[in-house]
Scaffold this motif. Structure first.
Motif, PDB file in Angstrom:
ATOM      1  N   MET A  52      -0.135   9.232  -7.763  1.00 18.16           N
ATOM      2  CA  MET A  52       0.283   9.400  -6.374  1.00 18.16           C
ATOM      3  C   MET A  52      -0.914   9.348  -5.427  1.00 18.16           C
ATOM      4  O   MET A  52      -1.976   9.896  -5.720  1.00 18.16           O
ATOM      5  N   ARG A  53      -0.708   8.686  -4.297  1.00 20.32           N
ATOM      6  CA  ARG A  53      -1.641   8.750  -3.173  1.00 20.32           C
ATOM      7  C   ARG A  53      -0.899   9.377  -1.997  1.00 20.32           C
ATOM      8  O   ARG A  53       0.250   8.999  -1.714  1.00 20.32           O
ATOM      9  N   VAL A  54      -1.540  10.306  -1.318  1.00 17.33           N
ATOM     10  CA  VAL A  54      -0.907  10.977  -0.178  1.00 17.33           C
ATOM     11  C   VAL A  54      -1.836  10.913   1.023  1.00 17.33           C
ATOM     12  O   VAL A  54      -3.009  10.558   0.911  1.00 17.33           O
ATOM     13  N   ARG A  55      -1.295  11.277   2.180  1.00 15.94           N
ATOM     14  CA  ARG A  55      -2.060  11.132   3.417  1.00 15.94           C
ATOM     15  C   ARG A  55      -2.985  12.298   3.708  1.00 15.94           C
ATOM     16  O   ARG A  55      -4.042  12.124   4.292  1.00 15.94           O
ATOM     17  N   ASN A  56      -2.565  13.521   3.352  1.00 14.64           N
ATOM     18  CA  ASN A  56      -3.353  14.683   3.748  1.00 14.64           C
ATOM     19  C   ASN A  56      -3.205  15.800   2.717  1.00 14.64           C
ATOM     20  O   ASN A  56      -2.440  15.695   1.751  1.00 14.64           O
ATOM     21  N   GLU A  57      -3.933  16.877   2.945  1.00 13.89           N
ATOM     22  CA  GLU A  57      -3.951  17.982   1.994  1.00 13.89           C
ATOM     23  C   GLU A  57      -2.592  18.661   1.885  1.00 13.89           C
ATOM     24  O   GLU A  57      -2.191  19.114   0.808  1.00 13.89           O
ATOM     25  N   ALA A  58      -1.865  18.734   2.995  1.00 10.17           N
ATOM     26  CA  ALA A  58      -0.530  19.350   2.949  1.00 10.17           C
ATOM     27  C   ALA A  58       0.373  18.600   1.978  1.00 10.17           C
ATOM     28  O   ALA A  58       1.150  19.210   1.229  1.00 10.17           O
ATOM     29  N   ASP A  59       0.278  17.268   1.973  1.00 11.06           N
ATOM     30  CA  ASP A  59       1.081  16.478   1.047  1.00 11.06           C
ATOM     31  C   ASP A  59       0.669  16.721  -0.403  1.00 11.06           C
ATOM     32  O   ASP A  59       1.498  16.654  -1.314  1.00 11.06           O
ATOM     33  N   LEU A  60      -0.611  16.988  -0.623  1.00 11.64           N
ATOM     34  CA  LEU A  60      -1.065  17.291  -1.985  1.00 11.64           C
ATOM     35  C   LEU A  60      -0.325  18.498  -2.545  1.00 11.64           C
ATOM     36  O   LEU A  60       0.039  18.529  -3.721  1.00 11.64           O
ATOM     37  N   HIS A  61      -0.106  19.492  -1.696  1.00  9.45           N
ATOM     38  CA  HIS A  61       0.559  20.706  -2.147  1.00  9.45           C
ATOM     39  C   HIS A  61       2.047  20.478  -2.431  1.00  9.45           C
ATOM     40  O   HIS A  61       2.670  21.259  -3.158  1.00  9.45           O
ATOM     41  N   GLU A  62       2.620  19.407  -1.845  1.00 12.28           N
ATOM     42  CA  GLU A  62       4.037  19.113  -2.055  1.00 12.28           C
ATOM     43  C   GLU A  62       4.265  18.204  -3.263  1.00 12.28           C
ATOM     44  O   GLU A  62       5.400  18.008  -3.704  1.00 12.28           O
ATOM     45  N   ALA A  63       3.197  17.625  -3.791  1.00 15.42           N
ATOM     46  CA  ALA A  63       3.339  16.634  -4.865  1.00 15.42           C
ATOM     47  C   ALA A  63       3.988  17.212  -6.109  1.00 15.42           C
ATOM     48  O   ALA A  63       4.774  16.541  -6.779  1.00 15.42           O
ATOM     49  N   GLN A  64       3.688  18.460  -6.425  1.00 25.74           N
ATOM     50  CA  GLN A  64       4.236  19.063  -7.644  1.00 25.74           C
ATOM     51  C   GLN A  64       5.757  19.109  -7.610  1.00 25.74           C
ATOM     52  O   GLN A  64       6.415  18.764  -8.597  1.00 25.74           O
ATOM     53  N   ARG A  79       3.192  13.424 -16.872  1.00 29.26           N
ATOM     54  CA  ARG A  79       1.826  13.729 -16.471  1.00 29.26           C
ATOM     55  C   ARG A  79       1.580  13.087 -15.109  1.00 29.26           C
ATOM     56  O   ARG A  79       1.952  11.932 -14.902  1.00 29.26           O
ATOM     57  N   TRP A  80       0.987  13.831 -14.194  1.00 30.20           N
ATOM     58  CA  TRP A  80       0.838  13.290 -12.852  1.00 30.20           C
ATOM     59  C   TRP A  80      -0.523  13.623 -12.247  1.00 30.20           C
ATOM     60  O   TRP A  80      -1.152  14.617 -12.601  1.00 30.20           O
ATOM     61  N   VAL A  81      -0.941  12.750 -11.352  1.00 34.02           N
ATOM     62  CA  VAL A  81      -2.168  12.948 -10.587  1.00 34.02           C
ATOM     63  C   VAL A  81      -1.869  12.596  -9.137  1.00 34.02           C
ATOM     64  O   VAL A  81      -1.041  11.736  -8.853  1.00 34.02           O
ATOM     65  N   ALA A  82      -2.545  13.278  -8.230  1.00 32.89           N
ATOM     66  CA  ALA A  82      -2.360  12.996  -6.799  1.00 32.89           C
ATOM     67  C   ALA A  82      -3.684  13.196  -6.084  1.00 32.89           C
ATOM     68  O   ALA A  82      -4.417  14.150  -6.372  1.00 32.89           O
ATOM     69  N   TRP A  83      -3.994  12.280  -5.164  1.00 35.61           N
ATOM     70  CA  TRP A  83      -5.201  12.421  -4.365  1.00 35.61           C
ATOM     71  C   TRP A  83      -4.963  11.817  -2.995  1.00 35.61           C
ATOM     72  O   TRP A  83      -4.008  11.078  -2.768  1.00 35.61           O
ATOM     73  N   ILE A  84      -5.831  12.167  -2.040  1.00 37.94           N
ATOM     74  CA  ILE A  84      -5.718  11.684  -0.664  1.00 37.94           C
ATOM     75  C   ILE A  84      -6.354  10.306  -0.570  1.00 37.94           C
ATOM     76  O   ILE A  84      -7.490  10.105  -0.994  1.00 37.94           O
ATOM     77  N   GLY A  85      -5.606   9.361  -0.013  1.00 36.23           N
ATOM     78  CA  GLY A  85      -6.141   8.018   0.120  1.00 36.23           C
ATOM     79  C   GLY A  85      -5.203   7.124   0.894  1.00 36.23           C
ATOM     80  O   GLY A  85      -4.055   6.919   0.491  1.00 36.23           O
ATOM     81  N   GLY A  86      -5.636   6.607   2.018  1.00 34.99           N
ATOM     82  CA  GLY A  86      -4.788   5.725   2.811  1.00 34.99           C
ATOM     83  C   GLY A  86      -3.921   6.495   3.780  1.00 34.99           C
ATOM     84  O   GLY A  86      -3.639   7.678   3.580  1.00 34.99           O
ATOM     85  N   GLY A  87      -3.467   5.835   4.819  1.00 36.11           N
ATOM     86  CA  GLY A  87      -2.670   6.502   5.832  1.00 36.11           C
ATOM     87  C   GLY A  87      -1.276   5.955   5.985  1.00 36.11           C
ATOM     88  O   GLY A  87      -0.599   6.243   6.969  1.00 36.11           O
ATOM     89  N   ALA A  88      -0.822   5.171   5.026  1.00 39.80           N
ATOM     90  CA  ALA A  88       0.495   4.527   5.148  1.00 39.80           C
ATOM     91  C   ALA A  88       1.623   5.391   4.600  1.00 39.80           C
ATOM     92  O   ALA A  88       2.754   4.954   4.540  1.00 39.80           O
ATOM     93  N   GLY A  89       1.324   6.605   4.214  1.00 40.61           N
ATOM     94  CA  GLY A  89       2.373   7.455   3.659  1.00 40.61           C
ATOM     95  C   GLY A  89       2.198   7.621   2.173  1.00 40.61           C
ATOM     96  O   GLY A  89       1.428   6.909   1.537  1.00 40.61           O
ATOM     97  N   PRO A  90       2.922   8.551   1.550  1.00 40.15           N
ATOM     98  CA  PRO A  90       2.753   8.773   0.121  1.00 40.15           C
ATOM     99  C   PRO A  90       3.262   7.585  -0.694  1.00 40.15           C
ATOM    100  O   PRO A  90       4.244   6.933  -0.332  1.00 40.15           O
ATOM    101  N   THR A  91       2.559   7.302  -1.789  1.00 39.90           N
ATOM    102  CA  THR A  91       3.002   6.284  -2.734  1.00 39.90           C
ATOM    103  C   THR A  91       2.984   6.899  -4.126  1.00 39.90           C
ATOM    104  O   THR A  91       2.196   7.806  -4.411  1.00 39.90           O
ATOM    105  N   ALA A  92       3.851   6.412  -4.982  1.00 44.65           N
ATOM    106  CA  ALA A  92       3.914   6.915  -6.354  1.00 44.65           C
ATOM    107  C   ALA A  92       4.237   5.763  -7.288  1.00 44.65           C
ATOM    108  O   ALA A  92       5.160   4.989  -7.027  1.00 44.65           O
ATOM    109  N   LYS A  93       3.483   5.658  -8.367  1.00 46.53           N
ATOM    110  CA  LYS A  93       3.721   4.642  -9.389  1.00 46.53           C
ATOM    111  C   LYS A  93       4.114   5.347 -10.679  1.00 46.53           C
ATOM    112  O   LYS A  93       3.347   6.124 -11.236  1.00 46.53           O
TER     113      LYS A  93
END
Length: 323
Positions: free
Chosen positions: A208-220, A181-195
């Motif tokens: 997951m935290r990502v930098r921008n909307e494009a990264d959100l689409h890549e999270a899956q 099960r995963w969740v991702a949202w935009i937050g912070g500018g240091a690059g994607p993080t995943a726990k």
């Protein structure tokens, strides 16, 4: 007008062994994953085969937990299937949660035109905390008949594919399925993080935290890749534990371990099918918790167990021959 940038993306990946005695070829994989007539299955040959089905949509009209409250969402969940190495079958379900431009319920044609998007048509907390609240509500909130159930949606697709009459239902290894099960949202500018957290023997959670909307689409795609490798670790660990129940010279031990070594160990390719913007996440996972270190140790144990079982079997056979 409300922003169309997703507040959060919610997803689930189910992973299992394809119920087939042999790995599927490219044409066979594309036939299996062609969920809709006239749609193309994406296929990749190198460095390992990967087939990705067309995306289909499932309509939802339900609640999401937000702290002690709920938010009502209407829209669609995007579903797709993945087959890696001709062996590892996955079903994926995800939805991007956005604020509705108008809190009045729209006609279904409006929602169906946006595949994989659900709109919140009720009040939400302040924007600064709404993403985290929705993410935690999905992961830890109560599950009921009125709440979003990505687990059932992904399980239905997986069950449909596993029951396909073109599969012989004779997998080389007896294994179960895992859920990520995963969740991702935009937050912070240091690059994607995943726990990554292992909830129990079969359920995993990724935040997951990502930098921008494009990264959100890549999270899956990253989560599907991670789920496949976590499943491989689980299968080898379980096989070793099962084999250890039998004497070292027994045929049962070899029958359990040999197919795992032959059919699954060549599938370990962390990051090979992860988008470039997400590959730094693999670098971090290789450090902590050190997935490849664990994998290499498990494969070494697997090889040693088989070698010892073979030698012990030969010794017992020679001893019996002397008598």
């Amino acid at each position: 007008m409300a922003s169309t940038t997703p507040l959060v993306v919610l997803g689930e990946v189910r992973t299992c062994l394809l119920p087939s005695a042999t790995a599927l070829t490219g044409p066979e994989a594309c036939d299996l994953l062609a969920l809709m007539p006239g749609c193309t299955v994406r296929w990749r040959e190198r460095p390992g085969t990967l087939a990705v089905s067309p995306t289909t949509a499932v309509g939802v009209d339900c609640d999401l937990a937000v702290g002690e409250q709920t938010a009502h969402i209407v829209g669609t969940v995007a579903t797709s299937a993945v087959l890696s190495g001709g062996r590892v079958l996955q079903s994926s379900a995800r939805t991007e949660v956005v604020r509705a431009a108008n809190r009045r319920r729209q006609t279904w044609s409006h929602y169906l035109s946006r595949k994989g998007v659900t709109e919140v048509i009720s009040r939400l907390p302040e924007r600064s905390g709404s993403a985290e609240a929705l993410a935690e509500g999905y992961l830890t909130g109560p599950v009921g008949a009125e709440t979003l159930d990505l687990a059932s949606i992904s399980e239905r697709l997986l069950a449909r594919l596993r029951a396909d009459t073109r599969l012989d239902q004779k997998p080389p290894v007896r294994t179960g399925a895992t859920r990520l099960r995963w969740v991702a949202w935009i937050g912070g500018g240091a690059g994607p993080t995943a726990k990554l957290h292992l909830d129990d023997a079969t359920v995993r959670t990724v935040r997951m935290r990502v930098r921008n909307e494009a990264d959100l689409h890549e999270a899956q795609r990253f989560c599907e890749d991670l789920a496949a490798h976590d499943w491989l670790l689980t299968v080898v660990t379980d096989a070793l534990a099962e084999a250890d129940r039998f004497p070292s010279h027994s045929r049962e031990r070899t029958d359990i371990l040999a197919p795992v070594l032959e059919d699954l160990t060549g599938l370990w390719m962390p990051g090979a099918h992860t988008p470039a913007s997400m590959r730094t996440l693999w670098q971090k996972l290789q450090t902590d918790p050190g997935l490849s270190r664990q994998w290499n140790a498990l494969v070494a144990r697997l090889q040693n167990r088989i070698a010892i079982a073979t030698l012990d079997a030969l010794r017992h056979k020679a001893f019996d021959a002397e008598w």
